[in-house]
Design an enzyme around this catalytic site. Structure first.
Site, short mmCIF file in Angstrom:
data_model
loop_
_atom_site.label_atom_id
_atom_site.label_comp_id
_atom_site.label_asym_id
_atom_site.label_seq_id
_atom_site.Cartn_x
_atom_site.Cartn_y
_atom_site.Cartn_z
N CYS A 1 0.78 -1.24 -0.09
CA CYS A 1 -0.07 0.05 -0.11
C CYS A 1 0.95 1.06 0.19
O CYS A 1 0.22 2.30 -0.49
CB CYS A 1 -0.85 -0.13 1.25
SG CYS A 1 -1.93 -1.41 1.46
N HIS B 1 -3.86 6.95 1.14
CA HIS B 1 -4.09 5.76 0.16
C HIS B 1 -5.54 5.34 0.90
O HIS B 1 -5.94 5.60 2.10
CB HIS B 1 -3.11 4.74 1.08
CG HIS B 1 -3.36 3.14 0.87
ND1 HIS B 1 -4.00 2.89 -0.40
CD2 HIS B 1 -3.49 2.35 1.89
CE1 HIS B 1 -4.29 1.45 -0.09
NE2 HIS B 1 -4.17 1.09 1.31
N ASN C 1 -9.89 -0.64 -2.37
CA ASN C 1 -8.34 -0.25 -2.09
C ASN C 1 -7.67 -1.12 -3.30
O ASN C 1 -7.89 -2.03 -3.33
CB ASN C 1 -8.27 -1.03 -0.72
CG ASN C 1 -6.84 -1.03 -0.23
OD1 ASN C 1 -6.03 -0.67 -1.06
ND2 ASN C 1 -6.62 -1.35 1.01
O1 UT7 Z 1 -4.48 -1.19 2.55
C1 UT7 Z 1 -3.98 -1.35 3.87
C2 UT7 Z 1 -4.25 -2.51 4.63
N1 UT7 Z 1 -5.70 -2.86 5.05
C3 UT7 Z 1 -6.49 -2.01 5.76
O2 UT7 Z 1 -6.06 -1.19 5.97
C4 UT7 Z 1 -7.66 -2.81 6.31
C5 UT7 Z 1 -7.91 -2.08 7.70
N2 UT7 Z 1 -9.25 -3.09 8.39
C6 UT7 Z 1 -10.17 -3.02 7.72
O3 UT7 Z 1 -10.37 -2.02 6.86
C7 UT7 Z 1 -11.61 -3.68 8.51
O4 UT7 Z 1 -11.04 -4.49 9.37
C8 UT7 Z 1 -12.13 -4.51 7.56
C9 UT7 Z 1 -13.20 -3.91 6.56
C10 UT7 Z 1 -11.43 -5.66 6.69
C11 UT7 Z 1 -13.19 -5.55 8.31
O5 UT7 Z 1 -14.02 -4.64 9.26
P1 UT7 Z 1 -13.92 -4.71 10.79
O6 UT7 Z 1 -15.19 -3.79 10.89
O7 UT7 Z 1 -12.84 -4.91 11.19
O8 UT7 Z 1 -14.89 -6.38 10.74
P2 UT7 Z 1 -14.26 -7.46 11.43
O9 UT7 Z 1 -13.22 -8.30 10.80
O10 UT7 Z 1 -13.84 -7.26 12.94
O11 UT7 Z 1 -15.46 -8.37 11.57
C12 UT7 Z 1 -16.78 -7.94 12.22
C13 UT7 Z 1 -17.73 -9.07 11.69
C14 UT7 Z 1 -17.39 -10.63 11.84
O12 UT7 Z 1 -18.60 -11.34 12.05
P3 UT7 Z 1 -18.72 -11.93 13.86
O13 UT7 Z 1 -17.70 -12.62 14.02
O14 UT7 Z 1 -19.10 -10.49 14.54
O15 UT7 Z 1 -20.12 -12.60 13.77
C15 UT7 Z 1 -17.05 -11.17 10.47
O16 UT7 Z 1 -17.14 -12.28 10.23
O17 UT7 Z 1 -18.13 -9.07 10.41
C16 UT7 Z 1 -18.04 -9.95 9.69
N3 UT7 Z 1 -17.39 -9.94 8.52
C17 UT7 Z 1 -18.46 -9.61 7.38
N4 UT7 Z 1 -19.74 -9.73 7.02
C18 UT7 Z 1 -20.27 -9.59 6.16
C19 UT7 Z 1 -16.28 -9.71 7.97
N5 UT7 Z 1 -16.00 -9.52 6.57
C20 UT7 Z 1 -17.69 -9.45 6.26
C21 UT7 Z 1 -18.08 -9.11 4.99
N6 UT7 Z 1 -19.58 -9.21 4.89
N7 UT7 Z 1 -17.41 -9.00 3.74
#
Ligand code: UT7
Length: 348
Positions: A114, A275, A305
């Site tokens: 990134c 970014h 992204n």
């Molecule tokens: O490019 C540079 C590097 N990358 C980044 O900067 C990414 C940084 N991180 C993020 O942007 C976020 O962490 C994400 C968008 C990847 C994920 O969002 P989050 O709010 O951190 O979600 P999470 O991973 O903590 O997951 C929360 C819930 C989980 O379900 P439970 O365990 O609470 O039932 C996941 O299984 O959301 C669920 N989940 C989804 N649900 C529907 C994770 N991905 C999805 C999805 N659709 N695509």
């Protein structure tokens, strides 16, 4: 000592729009979840048989070169940032040299994910400042769609990435108070494996993932084997919340480092181009630095992204929309896998 100006900026995105609704055909997700957690509405996916990271980079480069008022034959150095190269080796830089029928100029590939474009820009800046080169092409391009796991098990990572490319031409200027002022590069490899694509790789981490056959594996099998595929080690992995937390600290830090180093305040900033990792990260940074809406540029809604392409893509769109004018103080900032993070402060 000359300074580097961005003499031309270009971009390319594939025609194919892949919406959040399209994503629901492959995995258990929803438009509402993706928009709420990331800000992304849609992304572009390359034509699988016709477009590559290099071909998209070449299209963006053509635009940047044209806008700089030069031809590909005038380019005397190529820097290409990507994590999704056409080949494991050779890199995309030489493929650009070939595709654009350039002279036998140097071509360097940067693998900083990134923050790749911001790192690449800083390398180009050094060659301009030293008087070594006069026209440097810097490209950031990604074709993520070919390596994502379109399955519910990888939904946290697969919904955020998109394909595209951005490029700039760097040239020297003797004008004071113009061009790249300073770049700030950082890394911390402590958590290198939490946002990564392990294979193909020379790592010896197979045991970590419990590949039972590691000890007995024949030499060739360590490079690619069924267990690796079964354990999804041929797809990128990410601990999203951990990356989010680190990004929320390092983005503001590296932006402030650039401003403080040069005696500027956040109110002096004409435009921050972060970014495009996640809209929530950009909003957090904006609030933390008390920046107005017109001081921050976001286009993640349309493209997702795009890793190394995201900063030049956003820079190009901001410029095309008239959000960047001569004399503006611009900050480019990025954070990602490695971790690596970086910023560049420049006067347009
Ligand atoms: O490019 C540079 C590097 N990358 C980044 O900067 C990414 C940084 N991180 C993020 O942007 C976020 O962490 C994400 C968008 C990847 C994920 O969002 P989050 O709010 O951190 O979600 P999470 O991973 O903590 O997951 C929360 C819930 C989980 O379900 P439970 O365990 O609470 O039932 C996941 O299984 O959301 C669920 N989940 C989804 N649900 C529907 C994770 N991905 C999805 C999805 N659709 N695509």
């Amino acid at each position: 000592m000359p300074r580097s100006i961005i003499a031309g900026v270009g971009m390319y995105v594939p025609e194919n729009i892949f919406t959040n609704e399209d994503m629901t055909k492959y995995m258990d997700t929803s438009d509402a979840w993706i928009q709420e957690r990331t800000g992304i509405k849609e992304r572009r996916f390359a034509d699988r048989t016709k477009e590559t990271t290099t071909t998209m980079g070449v299209e963006a480069a053509k635009m940047a070169i044209d806008r700089a008022g030069i031809t590909p034959q005038d380019i005397d150095f190529i820097i290409f940032a990507t994590l999704s190269p056409d080949y494991y080796f050779p890199g995309c830089g030489v493929l650009v040299q070939r595709a654009m029928k350039m002279k036998e100029v140097g071509a360097l590939d940067v693998r900083n994910q990134c923050s790749g474009f911001v790192y690449a820009l800083s390398v180009g800046d050094q060659f301009i400042r030293s008087g070594t080169y006069k026209n440097i092409l810097v490209i950031g391009s990604e074709k993520h769609s070919f390596v994502l796991d379109f399955n519910t098990r990888s939904r946290n990572i697969s919904v955020i990435f998109g394909d595209g490319a951005g490029a700039v031409v760097l040239q020297p200027t003797e004008e004071e108070n113009r061009g790249i002022i300073s770049s700030h590069l950082h890394s911390d490899g402590t958590e290198a494996e939490i946002l990564a694509l392990y294979n193909p790789g020379s790592h010896a981490n197979y045991w970590k993932e419990g590949l039972a056959d590691y000890e007995d594996a024949e030499l060739g099998e360590l490079y690619e084997n069924q267990a690796m595929v079964d354990k999804l080690q041929n797809f990128p992995i990410m601990d999203g919340p951990a990356v989010f937390k680190k990004a929320a600290v390092k983005f503001p830090e590296v932006i402030m480092e650039a401003l403080n180093k040069n005696g500027y305040k956040t109110s002096d900033l004409s435009l921050l181009i972060p970014h495009q990792a996640n809209m929530r990260i950009s909003q957090f940074v904006q609030q933390k630095l008390h920046l107005r809406d017109d001081q921050v540029f976001n286009n993640i809604q349309k493209y997702g992204n795009t890793t190394a392409a995201s900063v030049p893509l956003a820079l190009c769109e901001a410029w095309q929309e008239g959000r960047i004018k001569e004399g503006d103080l611009i900050c480019l900032a990025a954070f990602g896998s490695g971790f690596t993070w970086a910023s560049t402060l420049l006067k347009w």
